[in-house]
Design a protein around this motif. Structure first.
Motif, mmCIF file in Angstrom:
data_model
loop_
_atom_site.group_PDB
_atom_site.id
_atom_site.type_symbol
_atom_site.label_atom_id
_atom_site.label_comp_id
_atom_site.label_asym_id
_atom_site.label_seq_id
_atom_site.Cartn_x
_atom_site.Cartn_y
_atom_site.Cartn_z
ATOM 1 N N ALA A 139 0.829 -1.203 0.000
ATOM 2 C CA ALA A 139 0.000 0.000 0.000
ATOM 3 C C ALA A 139 0.864 1.254 0.000
ATOM 4 C CB ALA A 139 -0.925 -0.009 1.230
ATOM 5 N N ALA A 140 2.003 1.180 0.725
ATOM 6 C CA ALA A 140 2.897 2.344 0.753
ATOM 7 C C ALA A 140 3.505 2.590 -0.623
ATOM 8 C CB ALA A 140 3.991 2.123 1.794
ATOM 9 N N LEU A 141 3.931 1.499 -1.288
ATOM 10 C CA LEU A 141 4.484 1.666 -2.637
ATOM 11 C C LEU A 141 3.431 2.203 -3.598
ATOM 12 C CD1 LEU A 141 6.629 -1.583 -2.933
ATOM 13 C CD2 LEU A 141 7.434 0.754 -2.579
ATOM 14 N N GLN A 142 2.210 1.641 -3.497
ATOM 15 C CA GLN A 142 1.134 2.142 -4.344
ATOM 16 C C GLN A 142 0.831 3.597 -4.028
ATOM 17 O OE1 GLN A 142 -0.323 0.403 -6.816
ATOM 18 N NE2 GLN A 142 -1.499 2.229 -7.373
ATOM 19 N N VAL A 152 -3.422 12.139 -1.144
ATOM 20 C CA VAL A 152 -2.300 11.260 -0.790
ATOM 21 C C VAL A 152 -2.089 11.245 0.717
ATOM 22 C CG1 VAL A 152 0.158 10.866 -1.076
ATOM 23 C CG2 VAL A 152 -1.217 11.605 -3.014
ATOM 24 N N LEU A 153 -2.138 12.437 1.336
ATOM 25 C CA LEU A 153 -1.930 12.506 2.785
ATOM 26 C C LEU A 153 -3.072 11.837 3.543
ATOM 27 C CD1 LEU A 153 -0.509 16.121 3.144
ATOM 28 C CD2 LEU A 153 0.720 13.968 3.336
ATOM 29 N N LYS A 154 -4.288 11.941 3.030
ATOM 30 C CA LYS A 154 -5.401 11.240 3.680
ATOM 31 C C LYS A 154 -5.234 9.731 3.567
ATOM 32 C CE LYS A 154 -9.165 14.562 3.805
ATOM 33 N NZ LYS A 154 -10.583 14.801 3.515
ATOM 34 N N ALA A 155 -4.723 9.276 2.439
ATOM 35 C CA ALA A 155 -4.449 7.836 2.308
ATOM 36 C C ALA A 155 -3.370 7.397 3.292
ATOM 37 C CB ALA A 155 -4.039 7.519 0.866
ATOM 38 N N VAL A 156 -2.353 8.244 3.498
ATOM 39 C CA VAL A 156 -1.302 7.938 4.479
ATOM 40 C C VAL A 156 -1.882 7.906 5.887
ATOM 41 C CG1 VAL A 156 0.840 8.778 5.501
ATOM 42 C CG2 VAL A 156 0.551 8.829 3.042
ATOM 43 N N GLU A 157 -2.740 8.859 6.195
ATOM 44 C CA GLU A 157 -3.367 8.876 7.524
ATOM 45 C C GLU A 157 -4.187 7.622 7.762
ATOM 46 O OE1 GLU A 157 -3.894 13.743 7.927
ATOM 47 O OE2 GLU A 157 -5.640 12.455 7.591
ATOM 48 N N LYS A 158 -4.911 7.176 6.753
ATOM 49 C CA LYS A 158 -5.696 5.947 6.901
ATOM 50 C C LYS A 158 -4.801 4.735 7.027
ATOM 51 C CE LYS A 158 -9.421 3.330 4.693
ATOM 52 N NZ LYS A 158 -10.335 3.268 3.527
ATOM 53 N N THR A 186 9.768 9.917 2.798
ATOM 54 C CA THR A 186 9.756 9.810 1.329
ATOM 55 C C THR A 186 8.657 10.679 0.739
ATOM 56 O OG1 THR A 186 10.531 7.524 1.534
ATOM 57 C CG2 THR A 186 9.593 8.182 -0.574
ATOM 58 N N LEU A 187 7.495 10.692 1.399
ATOM 59 C CA LEU A 187 6.403 11.522 0.911
ATOM 60 C C LEU A 187 6.751 13.001 0.989
ATOM 61 C CD1 LEU A 187 3.545 11.499 -0.193
ATOM 62 C CD2 LEU A 187 2.693 11.533 2.143
ATOM 63 N N THR A 188 7.400 13.426 2.076
ATOM 64 C CA THR A 188 7.813 14.831 2.182
ATOM 65 C C THR A 188 8.843 15.173 1.107
ATOM 66 O OG1 THR A 188 9.449 14.175 3.853
ATOM 67 C CG2 THR A 188 7.321 14.975 4.645
ATOM 68 N N ASP A 189 9.711 14.208 0.799
ATOM 69 C CA ASP A 189 10.670 14.457 -0.293
ATOM 70 C C ASP A 189 9.943 14.654 -1.616
ATOM 71 O OD1 ASP A 189 12.753 14.250 1.470
ATOM 72 O OD2 ASP A 189 13.181 12.141 1.020
#
Length: 609
Positions: free
Chosen positions: A242-245, A268-274, A369-372
């Motif tokens: 899920a993280a790679l996707q 994207v951030l909401k998906a990370v939060e979930k 990685t997401l912040t990058d």
């Protein structure tokens, strides 16, 4: 029990040995008594016939009786006998035979009638005693046989009882435990380790059952641990997938929507939060126009934030029931991650998670990685905007240079020609109409030249100061020096809000307004406020000067016409009016191209607070 039975049988048999012989001897003694009595009868009644042979026969019978009475088997049986009655009976018979019967039968007068009668009585008494001896021997033999049978049956009964007890004991201690152990084996083969043997005791099967229970407990714990680890690894793999996707989608969203972080980063951030069970998440970006980090995006808000640029987008709004408790009161931990591109600090990403929980290294790496990616997207967008702005500014520089080299020179030449014409008119007599026309031409040329100089100045300002705030600040500083007063300036626009064209128009309107204040207002205090409220940019310029004559805006004022044209180009609303406390207030309200708003907001001009 078999040994007891054998020993008892052997003992009884040993004690019975010789009883049969003694019984036979006793029976032969009884029979010999009949023979002696029969021989006596023959001697009495047949004495004249053959007395010698009969006497010999009687003597032989007496000797045979004596021999039989002294038979070793009978003597041994009497010695082994435990029955005193039997011994006494044998002794009685022996005494009766030795002391009464034998002497009587060997006496001289034994053939007298009276003596014969006594002998007959004595022999009958002897016979009765011998018969008693035989009966006693028979009874003793039968008793021994009954004793042997009793012992045999008793041993058999005990053997049966022992067998039954043994069978029951085997069933309880062997059959049932083995059956229980086989059940455990079958259940264990099906990976069911919850059943226990429940065997208690000190025997081998109980020890085996207890060992099996311990093994089942350990295997159950091992299987549970392995299942938990497999489940955890599976969950980690699913999260990794899920993280790679998510990172792939993040890259797609961020670069697809360009600088629109709401549409690109919020999903994207909401998906990370979930995925990580965290939130809310806020994004702050640095800007040359603001001294502090500016909020540009959030993921969980109840009302639309003031910096929102797209009112048709509801990505940041919470769709579930609002939480009345603030985040700070729910003991959440704040995690701040820097957003950078190379060595350039672009902002921070701030997220929250419950206190007492520890984010895994995988989760932190995912956020980093997401912040990058967000930093790279912001950096590329900024660079694109800078390149676009620099390209536009270079074009304006070229235009300014061309205007300076062509139109400015032409206007200067025309001004000089008008000056020569006025000097020629002073030497010659001309009509008043001609003088008026020449004056108007000179005034128009001066105004056109002044506007051209302002335009060239604006172009040069934008070239030297790419930041809108710095360009406006430089313009304010310029007019402050001209008017020799301090102009109050308040700037609160989000970064990257205006396009280069909008910045130019806004800067030109501001310069024209300050120029009019300088020329006509006679003001001692000026305030400039540039803000972003409800998806609209608000420019508010106030002074405490003389104000508009009769409160009306001049209709044919060239500078005011230019300002209205620019405000129409921006698609906004421009208002100029006197202030109640004195002076003039200019208010420009427009929605930038980068902001998407519904028509209900654009129809009504918003007055700033």
């Amino acid at each position: 029990m078999a040994m007891i039975s054998i020993l008892a049988s052997f003992t009884v048999a040993e004690r019975t040995r010789g009883d049969a012989a003694a019984l036979n001897i006793a029976g032969s003694l009884r029979m010999q008594t009949y023979r002696i009595l029969n021989t006596l009868h023959e001697l009495r009644f047949d004495l004249e016939k053959d007395s010698v042979s009969l006497n010999a026969k009687l003597s032989h019978a007496l000797d045979d009786f004596t021999d039989r009475l002294k038979q070793p088997d009978l003597i041994r049986a009497m010695k082994k006998a435990t029955d005193q009655q039997l011994v006494a009976q044998h002794q009685k018979i022996e005494h009766l035979w030795v002391h009464q019967v034998m002497p009587s039968l060997r006496a001289e007068n034994r053939w007298d009638a009276s003596h014969f009668y006594d002998q007959e009585k004595t022999l009958e008494a002897l016979f009765i005693e011998i018969d008693s001896l035989v009966s006693i021997l028979e009874n003793n033999t039968e008793n021994k046989i009954r004793l042997l049978l009793f012992i045999q049956f008793t041993c058999l009964a005990f053997a049966i009882v022992i067998i039954l007890v043994s069978v029951e004991d085997l069933r309880k201690k062997i059959a049932q435990p083995l059956k229980r152990l086989m059940l455990l084996v079958r259940e264990a083969s099906q990976h069911n380790f919850s059943i226990r043997s429940e065997l208690k005791g000190e025997d081998e099967l109980s020890a085996l059952g207890q060992t099996f229970d311990d093994m089942a407990t350990q295997l159950s714990a091992s299987y549970a641990n392995l299942e938990a680890r497999v489940k955890q690894k599976t969950l980690e793999l699913e999260r990794s997938h899920a993280a790679l996707q998510l990172l792939h989608d993040a890259s797609h969203h961020l670069y697809e929507h360009g600088g629109d972080l709401c549409r690109g980063a919020v999903p994207v951030l909401k998906a990370v939060e979930k995925l990580l069970d965290i939130g809310p998440t806020n994004l702050y970006l640095a800007s040359d126009e603001m001294p502090h980090l500016t909020p540009v995006m959030t993921t969980q808000v109840i009302t639309r934030p003031a910096y929102c640029k797209d009112y048709s987008c509801n990505a940041c709004l919470k769709t579930d029931t609002p939480d009345p408790i603030p985040v700070s009161e729910k003991t959440k931990i704040k995690l701040t991650l820097p957003i950078s591109a190379g060595n350039q600090q672009l902002g921070t990403l701030e997220t929250h998670y419950p206190q007492g929980r520890v984010l895994s290294d995988r989760a932190i790496r995912l956020l980093e990685t997401l912040t990058d990616q967000i930093g790279t997207a912001v950096y590329l967008h900024n660079k694109s905007s800078e390149r676009q702005q620099l390209s536009l500014l270079e074009e304006r520089t070229v235009i300014a240079r061309e205007l300076h080299d062509s139109l400015a020179q032409s206007l200067s030449y025309l001004k000089m020609q008008v000056s020569r014409l006025q000097k020629v008119q002073q030497k010659e007599t001309v009509s008043a109409t001609q003088e008026t026309i020449i004056a108007e031409i000179r005034t128009g040329l001066n105004n056109a030249y002044a506007q051209l100089r302002e335009l060239l100045t604006t172009f040069r300002l934008q070239l030297n100061q790419p930041s809108l705030k710095e360009a406006i600040q430089q313009t304010i500083d310029e007019f402050s020096k001209r008017m020799q007063l301090s102009i109050q300036f308040d700037y609160s626009l989000p970064p990257s809000l205006l396009s280069p064209n909008e910045e130019v128009h806004l800067l030109q309107i501001m310069r024209e307004a300050l120029s009019n204040i300088h020329k006509h207002a006679q003001a001692t205090a000026i305030a400039v406020e540039l803000s972003f409220v409800r998806a609209s940019v608000h420019l508010l310029i106030q002074d405490n000067g003389v104000g508009l004559k009769d409160g009306k805006v001049p209709e044919n004022h060239y500078g005011l016409i230019i300002m209205r044209d620019r405000s129409m180009t921006l698609g906004g609303h421009l208002s100029i009016e006197n202030r109640p406390e004195g002076g003039v207030q200019l208010h420009l309200n427009f929605s930038p191209v980068s902001v998407k708003t519904p028509s209900s907001i654009m129809l009504t001009p918003i007055q700033p607070s």
